[in-house]
Scaffold this active site. Sequence first.
Site, PDB file in Angstrom:
ATOM      1  N   ASN A 116      26.869 -41.075  -2.047  1.00 54.05           N
ATOM      2  CA  ASN A 116      25.423 -41.014  -1.793  1.00 54.05           C
ATOM      3  C   ASN A 116      24.705 -41.817  -2.892  1.00 54.05           C
ATOM      4  O   ASN A 116      23.823 -41.332  -3.581  1.00 54.05           O
ATOM      5  CB  ASN A 116      24.932 -39.560  -1.750  1.00 54.05           C
ATOM      6  CG  ASN A 116      23.524 -39.457  -1.188  1.00 54.05           C
ATOM      7  OD1 ASN A 116      22.671 -38.792  -1.744  1.00 54.05           O
ATOM      8  ND2 ASN A 116      23.265 -40.145  -0.105  1.00 54.05           N
ATOM      9  N   GLY A 140      20.603 -45.444  -9.682  1.00 52.38           N
ATOM     10  CA  GLY A 140      21.199 -44.906 -10.914  1.00 52.38           C
ATOM     11  C   GLY A 140      22.696 -45.200 -10.965  1.00 52.38           C
ATOM     12  O   GLY A 140      23.223 -45.633 -12.006  1.00 52.38           O
ATOM     13  N   HIS A 141      23.400 -44.993  -9.848  1.00 50.74           N
ATOM     14  CA  HIS A 141      24.843 -45.284  -9.820  1.00 50.74           C
ATOM     15  C   HIS A 141      25.088 -46.788  -9.995  1.00 50.74           C
ATOM     16  O   HIS A 141      26.021 -47.200 -10.664  1.00 50.74           O
ATOM     17  CB  HIS A 141      25.450 -44.874  -8.472  1.00 50.74           C
ATOM     18  CG  HIS A 141      25.404 -43.407  -8.192  1.00 50.74           C
ATOM     19  ND1 HIS A 141      24.559 -42.851  -7.268  1.00 50.74           N
ATOM     20  CD2 HIS A 141      26.115 -42.388  -8.715  1.00 50.74           C
ATOM     21  CE1 HIS A 141      24.757 -41.546  -7.217  1.00 50.74           C
ATOM     22  NE2 HIS A 141      25.684 -41.225  -8.096  1.00 50.74           N
ATOM     23  N   GLY A 196      26.348 -41.426 -16.520  1.00 52.15           N
ATOM     24  CA  GLY A 196      24.906 -41.458 -16.749  1.00 52.15           C
ATOM     25  C   GLY A 196      24.453 -40.410 -17.756  1.00 52.15           C
ATOM     26  O   GLY A 196      24.958 -39.283 -17.773  1.00 52.15           O
ATOM     27  N   LYS A 207      21.719 -39.020 -17.562  1.00 50.62           N
ATOM     28  CA  LYS A 207      20.980 -38.003 -16.790  1.00 50.62           C
ATOM     29  C   LYS A 207      21.739 -36.673 -16.825  1.00 50.62           C
ATOM     30  O   LYS A 207      21.148 -35.615 -16.962  1.00 50.62           O
ATOM     31  CB  LYS A 207      20.800 -38.521 -15.364  1.00 50.62           C
ATOM     32  CG  LYS A 207      20.683 -37.493 -14.288  1.00 50.62           C
ATOM     33  CD  LYS A 207      19.253 -37.220 -13.974  1.00 50.62           C
ATOM     34  CE  LYS A 207      19.009 -36.285 -12.815  1.00 50.62           C
ATOM     35  NZ  LYS A 207      20.074 -35.466 -12.343  1.00 50.62           N
ATOM     36  N   SER A 235      18.368 -39.064  -8.535  1.00 53.55           N
ATOM     37  CA  SER A 235      19.431 -38.092  -8.282  1.00 53.55           C
ATOM     38  C   SER A 235      19.633 -37.985  -6.781  1.00 53.55           C
ATOM     39  O   SER A 235      18.664 -38.091  -6.011  1.00 53.55           O
ATOM     40  CB  SER A 235      18.999 -36.732  -8.838  1.00 53.55           C
ATOM     41  OG  SER A 235      19.792 -35.708  -8.275  1.00 53.55           O
TER      42      SER A 235
END
Length: 282
Positions: free
Chosen positions: A32, A36-37, A149, A151, A187
């Site tokens: 998904n 960010g990825h 990450g 995050k 996210s």
Amino acid sequence: MKTEQSISVIREQVAQWHSAGESVGFVPTMGNLHAGHLALVQQARRFANRVVVSIFVNPLQFGLGEDLDNYPRTLQADIRQLESHGVDLLFAPTEDEIYPDGRDNVTAIDVPGLTSILEGAHRPGHFQGVATVVARLFNIVQPDVAVFGEKDFQQLAVIRRMVQEQGIPVEIYGAPTIREADGLAMSSRNGYLSPEERVLAPTLYQVLQFVSEGLHQGQGFAELESAAMSKLREAGFEPDYVSIRRAIDLAEPQAGESALIVLAAVYLGTTRLIDNLLINMV
Ligand code: PAF
């Protein structure tokens, strides 16, 4: 980009690259994919000649009542994104490939101290699940470097500690959190937010900034944590925690600490969001 399910094929390909003198960077994901990825992939490309990404929704890191069954699985769209970002190899295994004796018969990895605090206190077993699958993926892929990450800052800390303790020969890099224009950390869970919740969600980051400003003005840790919790509740969140920690090891900070981090976890409706902000006090 090749997509493979089999451990032996992944091992063979990585061994070929290594014997040709090429380094291998690795980005483990649960799919998904979002910007960010893709930023993690870009980092991996900077550090290594070849990039391997894995997509595996790891059941061991989901607790009872969490969203394992509903976790978004978007393999075809993910493949397109990875191809356009120059990934060499995608490892997309089945659960049987990763846990051949079943998910209840797994040699689990714990990282004492780090897996039971903060997120670990609210999601028992979560970080054991993460550490267990990441160790397994490292054994399969045998990368030279891996990128995670910031995050998920506590996850990064757990993995760094695991790698150090177990002498796993993989260099770990943390990549800065990628945010939407309004500050919301990217996210996969943002997709669960209703339009009204999505408007409210960036307040989480604003509250972290409020804590950072308070620290720079010399306010106390406990006072700021409690003020931040109140602000979040007033805005319509149900906070699990707001915690100021030492950035290096997530221990409780002493006064005069130079590298701090504020970490928070909240519910917005039924969606659980986490975020953090590194704070340099020098
Ligand atoms: O951050 C994630 O997506 C997951 O926790 C990870 C590292 C891929 C392990 O399943």
